[in-house]
Design a protein around this motif. Structure first.
Motif, PDB file in Angstrom:
ATOM      1  N   MET A   1      -4.511  -5.666  -4.005  1.00 40.50           N
ATOM      2  CA  MET A   1      -4.579  -4.215  -4.176  1.00 40.50           C
ATOM      3  C   MET A   1      -5.337  -3.511  -3.050  1.00 40.50           C
ATOM      4  SD  MET A   1      -2.977  -3.136  -6.847  1.00 40.50           S
ATOM      5  CE  MET A   1      -1.669  -4.215  -7.413  1.00 40.50           C
TER       6      MET A   1
ATOM      7  N   TRP B   1      -7.571  -0.109  -1.303  1.00 40.34           N
ATOM      8  CA  TRP B   1      -8.811   0.617  -1.599  1.00 40.34           C
ATOM      9  C   TRP B   1      -8.570   2.071  -1.977  1.00 40.34           C
ATOM     10  CZ3 TRP B   1      -8.120   4.548   1.584  1.00 40.34           C
ATOM     11  CH2 TRP B   1      -7.345   4.316   2.734  1.00 40.34           C
TER      12      TRP B   1
ATOM     13  N   LYS C   1      -7.083  -9.699  -6.258  1.00 39.28           N
ATOM     14  CA  LYS C   1      -7.702  -9.749  -4.931  1.00 39.28           C
ATOM     15  C   LYS C   1      -7.692  -8.293  -4.458  1.00 39.28           C
ATOM     16  CE  LYS C   1      -7.595  -9.679  -0.286  1.00 39.28           C
ATOM     17  NZ  LYS C   1      -8.892  -8.969  -0.175  1.00 39.28           N
TER      18      LYS C   1
ATOM     19  N   ALA D   1      -9.075  -4.932  -2.156  1.00 43.33           N
ATOM     20  CA  ALA D   1      -9.391  -4.705  -0.737  1.00 43.33           C
ATOM     21  C   ALA D   1     -10.857  -5.044  -0.475  1.00 43.33           C
ATOM     22  CB  ALA D   1      -9.102  -3.255  -0.374  1.00 43.33           C
ATOM     23  N   SER D   2     -11.142  -5.522   0.722  1.00 44.72           N
ATOM     24  CA  SER D   2     -12.484  -6.048   1.033  1.00 44.72           C
ATOM     25  C   SER D   2     -13.581  -4.993   0.981  1.00 44.72           C
ATOM     26  CB  SER D   2     -12.477  -6.677   2.430  1.00 44.72           C
ATOM     27  OG  SER D   2     -11.612  -7.768   2.431  1.00 44.72           O
TER      28      SER D   2
ATOM     29  N   SER E   1      -8.308 -11.577   2.950  1.00 44.60           N
ATOM     30  CA  SER E   1      -6.846 -11.719   2.915  1.00 44.60           C
ATOM     31  C   SER E   1      -6.394 -13.098   3.423  1.00 44.60           C
ATOM     32  CB  SER E   1      -6.175 -10.589   3.692  1.00 44.60           C
ATOM     33  OG  SER E   1      -6.680 -10.513   4.979  1.00 44.60           O
TER      34      SER E   1
ATOM     35  N   SER F   1      -0.209  -1.962   2.848  1.00 41.64           N
ATOM     36  CA  SER F   1       0.553  -1.631   4.051  1.00 41.64           C
ATOM     37  C   SER F   1       1.779  -2.535   4.189  1.00 41.64           C
ATOM     38  CB  SER F   1      -0.351  -1.805   5.276  1.00 41.64           C
ATOM     39  OG  SER F   1      -0.755  -3.158   5.354  1.00 41.64           O
TER      40      SER F   1
ATOM     41  N   ALA G   1       0.984  -6.182   5.354  1.00 40.24           N
ATOM     42  CA  ALA G   1       0.476  -6.991   4.236  1.00 40.24           C
ATOM     43  C   ALA G   1       1.626  -7.356   3.300  1.00 40.24           C
ATOM     44  CB  ALA G   1      -0.606  -6.226   3.479  1.00 40.24           C
TER      45      ALA G   1
ATOM     46  N   SER H   1       3.809 -10.095   4.839  1.00 42.51           N
ATOM     47  CA  SER H   1       3.140 -11.395   4.834  1.00 42.51           C
ATOM     48  C   SER H   1       3.146 -11.996   3.419  1.00 42.51           C
ATOM     49  CB  SER H   1       1.709 -11.212   5.358  1.00 42.51           C
ATOM     50  OG  SER H   1       0.958 -12.351   5.103  1.00 42.51           O
TER      51      SER H   1
ATOM     52  N   LEU I   1       4.460  -0.134  -1.004  1.00 42.74           N
ATOM     53  CA  LEU I   1       3.921  -0.046   0.357  1.00 42.74           C
ATOM     54  C   LEU I   1       3.750   1.420   0.779  1.00 42.74           C
ATOM     55  CD1 LEU I   1       6.066  -2.991   1.778  1.00 42.74           C
ATOM     56  CD2 LEU I   1       3.837  -3.071   0.652  1.00 42.74           C
TER      57      LEU I   1
ATOM     58  N   CYS J   1      -0.245   6.980  -0.810  1.00 41.10           N
ATOM     59  CA  CYS J   1       1.091   6.579  -0.358  1.00 41.10           C
ATOM     60  C   CYS J   1       2.111   7.677  -0.647  1.00 41.10           C
ATOM     61  CB  CYS J   1       1.492   5.263  -1.005  1.00 41.10           C
ATOM     62  SG  CYS J   1       1.241   5.235  -2.777  1.00 41.10           S
TER      63      CYS J   1
ATOM     64  N   GLU K   1       3.577   6.472   9.079  1.00 45.78           N
ATOM     65  CA  GLU K   1       2.788   7.014   7.976  1.00 45.78           C
ATOM     66  C   GLU K   1       1.461   7.515   8.537  1.00 45.78           C
ATOM     67  OE1 GLU K   1       1.343   4.147   5.081  1.00 45.78           O
ATOM     68  OE2 GLU K   1       1.297   5.700   3.546  1.00 45.78           O
TER      69      GLU K   1
HETATM   70  P1  NAP Z   1      -3.806  -3.346   3.733  1.00 45.19           P
HETATM   71  O1  NAP Z   1      -4.340  -4.078   4.888  1.00 45.19           O
HETATM   72  O2  NAP Z   1      -2.385  -3.493   3.437  1.00 45.19           O
HETATM   73  O3  NAP Z   1      -4.649  -3.758   2.415  1.00 45.19           O
HETATM   74  C1  NAP Z   1      -4.101  -3.809   1.086  1.00 45.19           C
HETATM   75  C2  NAP Z   1      -4.474  -5.131   0.430  1.00 45.19           C
HETATM   76  O4  NAP Z   1      -3.772  -6.216   1.043  1.00 45.19           O
HETATM   77  C3  NAP Z   1      -5.947  -5.478   0.570  1.00 45.19           C
HETATM   78  O5  NAP Z   1      -6.382  -6.170  -0.580  1.00 45.19           O
HETATM   79  C4  NAP Z   1      -5.957  -6.386   1.777  1.00 45.19           C
HETATM   80  O6  NAP Z   1      -7.087  -7.224   1.812  1.00 45.19           O
HETATM   81  C5  NAP Z   1      -4.689  -7.172   1.551  1.00 45.19           C
HETATM   82  N1  NAP Z   1      -4.095  -7.739   2.745  1.00 45.19           N
HETATM   83  C6  NAP Z   1      -4.010  -7.197   3.972  1.00 45.19           C
HETATM   84  N2  NAP Z   1      -3.332  -8.002   4.810  1.00 45.19           N
HETATM   85  C7  NAP Z   1      -2.992  -9.092   4.103  1.00 45.19           C
HETATM   86  C8  NAP Z   1      -2.290 -10.284   4.412  1.00 45.19           C
HETATM   87  N3  NAP Z   1      -1.792 -10.512   5.626  1.00 45.19           N
HETATM   88  N4  NAP Z   1      -2.133 -11.209   3.444  1.00 45.19           N
HETATM   89  C9  NAP Z   1      -2.626 -10.985   2.223  1.00 45.19           C
HETATM   90  N5  NAP Z   1      -3.297  -9.877   1.849  1.00 45.19           N
HETATM   91  C10 NAP Z   1      -3.465  -8.936   2.787  1.00 45.19           C
HETATM   92  O7  NAP Z   1      -4.186  -1.840   3.908  1.00 45.19           O
HETATM   93  P2  NAP Z   1      -5.446  -1.248   4.711  1.00 45.19           P
HETATM   94  O8  NAP Z   1      -5.831  -2.045   5.914  1.00 45.19           O
HETATM   95  O9  NAP Z   1      -6.509  -1.070   3.719  1.00 45.19           O
HETATM   96  O10 NAP Z   1      -4.824   0.084   5.272  1.00 45.19           O
HETATM   97  C11 NAP Z   1      -3.921   0.031   6.394  1.00 45.19           C
HETATM   98  C12 NAP Z   1      -2.706   0.881   6.156  1.00 45.19           C
HETATM   99  O11 NAP Z   1      -2.013   0.479   4.954  1.00 45.19           O
HETATM  100  C13 NAP Z   1      -3.031   2.342   5.914  1.00 45.19           C
HETATM  101  O12 NAP Z   1      -3.232   3.038   7.097  1.00 45.19           O
HETATM  102  C14 NAP Z   1      -1.793   2.779   5.156  1.00 45.19           C
HETATM  103  O13 NAP Z   1      -0.783   3.073   6.061  1.00 45.19           O
HETATM  104  C15 NAP Z   1      -1.420   1.592   4.322  1.00 45.19           C
HETATM  105  N6  NAP Z   1      -1.870   1.687   2.937  1.00 45.19           N
HETATM  106  C16 NAP Z   1      -0.975   2.051   1.983  1.00 45.19           C
HETATM  107  C17 NAP Z   1      -1.361   2.114   0.658  1.00 45.19           C
HETATM  108  C18 NAP Z   1      -0.395   2.520  -0.416  1.00 45.19           C
HETATM  109  O14 NAP Z   1      -0.817   2.790  -1.525  1.00 45.19           O
HETATM  110  N7  NAP Z   1       0.891   2.556  -0.167  1.00 45.19           N
HETATM  111  C19 NAP Z   1      -2.659   1.813   0.317  1.00 45.19           C
HETATM  112  C20 NAP Z   1      -3.566   1.429   1.307  1.00 45.19           C
HETATM  113  C21 NAP Z   1      -3.140   1.360   2.616  1.00 45.19           C
HETATM  114  P3  NAP Z   1      -8.292  -6.917   2.844  1.00 45.19           P
HETATM  115  O15 NAP Z   1      -8.855  -5.592   2.454  1.00 45.19           O
HETATM  116  O16 NAP Z   1      -9.229  -8.038   2.593  1.00 45.19           O
HETATM  117  O17 NAP Z   1      -7.688  -6.921   4.207  1.00 45.19           O
END
Ligand code: NAP
Length: 453
Positions: free
Chosen positions: A127, A129, A153, A155-156, A186, A206, A209, A212, A228, A261, A358
């Motif tokens: 999930m 943050w 799991k 967000a960190s 992650s 994202s 994520a 992956s 996403l 989102c 986005e």
């Molecule tokens: P993110 O990296 O996708 O984080 C979402 C969740 O996925 C977190 O729990 C994260 O853990 C985990 N995660 C990330 N990469 C992963 C991987 N390769 N394998 C497994 N789990 C993984 O999002 P963010 O870095 O917080 O934000 C980056 C971008 O994502 C934003 O700019 C936005 O565009 C998008 N976003 C979209 C939404 C939505 O609701 N659609 C929400 C948040 C972000 P960690 O925190 O430990 O990395």
């Protein structure tokens, strides 16, 4: 170590030790044991516990709201509203899960044939943050009511919220181990997905994520639901009720400091309305109070992390360099914290980052178009397909336009929002599968045919 930094001040809030792989395996084992007993419980029992979870949420609302605000910077008023919405989704599934999962009797050549909806086991939730409580509860309430177990799991940057959610279910009287938080990065997600006791994965976050996690889950033959990113179009037709349309456009863009989102991101405005829309949206954006998210009258808080602030600033600056015109904002705020000024860019065109990507922050991109047909074409000219809005005094015309927009939802004369009663999710790079409503609860069940001669 998971380090929580208050994005309003850049100060460290707290540090948490991560679970080791051995601890993770031990937790999953306990959750599996709890699931074996939980799946035998009836709806009446689950219903009373889920209503209690709603009560716990309402009782401790201020405490949970403060945790979210300190961890990721959302305004305290939005944080309180988020907790209320979580209580709503708990009550909603408490009241409706039994009806949504009732046997479906089908007439066939059998003396009796039916479809039963049975629990599948432990669902892993990865999930984000941005709505630290809501994203989790909209998964957890239907999953637990369906007889499944959950591991989270989160967000960190929001471990305090993750642990608080685990405690909500415990305080409500759910079995100790039916819903557990894993404090992991992650990097450890792959091993969790590969664990044979994990039966499915839901991810909100994202696109990278999502790709992956879905590829690992695919290799392990486990079902996924992916929610996403989005770049939702907000279409203003030539007969829109402009004052209402502009007021809602600002709310739709600025909710959660633009980090939603389903926030409206691309404002596609038909030519005769452009000048007035620009002026009015700029004036409303400039009137918003930016500041300390713990204060009740603050409308715009900081972004969640400094790296996200930098990313947004780069998207804006590249777009300006390519010809976008700044009506207001367009830069980071002065002083400490991850604050970005409420920004309106106009004359946005194809190829610019704010058109193509986005924008996860307080930035509105106005794209002028000549007519309704061009508005539809621009709305659909996106890799994403999450939500959208259409504004017109002629609701029949607006509905006809809504039907041609390639997204998971479209709202006419209103902003896109999630509602427990309606399915939520996207198409294209916004993901697949649905959350909420009866569609959501059926994502993680065994749809089982029983045929009796
Ligand atoms: P993110 O990296 O996708 O984080 C979402 C969740 O996925 C977190 O729990 C994260 O853990 C985990 N995660 C990330 N990469 C992963 C991987 N390769 N394998 C497994 N789990 C993984 O999002 P963010 O870095 O917080 O934000 C980056 C971008 O994502 C934003 O700019 C936005 O565009 C998008 N976003 C979209 C939404 C939505 O609701 N659609 C929400 C948040 C972000 P960690 O925190 O430990 O990395």
């Amino acid at each position: 170590m998971l380090k929580v930094i208050n994005p309003a001040t850049n100060e460290i809030v707290k540090e948490y030790d991560e679970h080791t792989p051995e601890e993770v395996a031990d937790i999953i084992g306990k959750v599996q044991d709890a699931f074996i007993r939980w799946r035998q419980t009836d709806f009446t029992h689950r219903k009373s516990l889920m209503h209690k979870a709603a009560e716990v949420l309402r009782k401790n609302k201020n405490q949970y709201a403060r945790t979210m605000t300190m961890e990721m910077g959302k305004t305290i008023t939005e944080a309180r509203a988020e907790v209320e919405k979580c209580a709503w989704v708990c009550d909603y599934y408490a009241d409706h899960a039994e009806e949504f999962l009732a046997d479906d009797i089908v007439e066939t050549d059998a003396s009796r044939s039916l479809v039963a909806f049975e629990p599948i086991g432990i669902v892993l939730a990865v999930m984000p943050w941005n709505f630290p409580f809501w994203q989790v509860f909209r998964f957890a309430a239907p999953a637990l009511m369906a007889g499944n177990a959950g591991v989270l799991k989160h967000a960190s940057n929001v471990p305090g919220s993750a642990l608080a959610i685990e405690a909500v279910f415990r305080e409500a009287g759910f079995p100790e181990e039916i819903f557990r938080t894993l404090l992991i990065s992650s990097r450890q997600v792959e091993a969790v997905i590969a664990d044979s006791r994990i039966r499915a994965v839901t991810l909100t976050g994202s696109e990278p994520a999502g790709m992956s996690v879905a590829s690992i889950a695919g290799r392990e033959l486990k079902k996924t639901v992916l929610e996403l990113g989005g770049s939702d179009p907000y279409i203003v037709l030539d007969d829109a009720d402009l004052p209402a349309c502009v007021a809602t456009s600002v709310t739709a863009r600025m909710i959660n400091t633009g980090q939603s989102c389903i926030a409206a991101k691309r404002f596609i405005v038909v030519e005769p309305m452009v000048k007035q829309f620009e002026q009015q949206q700029k004036a409303t954006m400039e009137s918003l109070k930016v500041g300390d998210p713990l204060l009740d009258d603050t409308k715009v808080g900081p972004m969640a992390r400094m790296d996200l602030l930098d990313e947004l600033d780069e998207q804006v600056h590249k777009s300006i360099a390519m010809g976008a015109r700044v009506l207001c904002g367009g830069r980071k705020a002065d002083g400490p914290g991850a604050f970005y000024l409420p920004t309106v860019l106009t004359e946005v065109k194809k190829g610019m980052p704010v058109y193509e990507q986005e924008t996860f922050g307080p930035v509105a991109a106005i794209i002028p178009v000549k007519d309704t047909e061009e508005a539809i074409a621009v709305a659909n000219d996106s890799l994403f397909g999450l939500g959208g809005s259409v504004w017109s005094r002629d609701v029949q015309k607006a509905e006809a336009v809504a039907r041609r927009i390639e997204t998971g939802s479209v709202f006419v004369n209103g902003m896109t929002k999630s509602d427990p009663r309606l399915p939520f999710g996207g198409i294209k790079k916004s993901g697949y599968g649905r959350e909420l409503s009866h569609y959501g609860i059926r994502e993680f069940v065994n749809i089982k045919t029983i045929w009796i001669a």
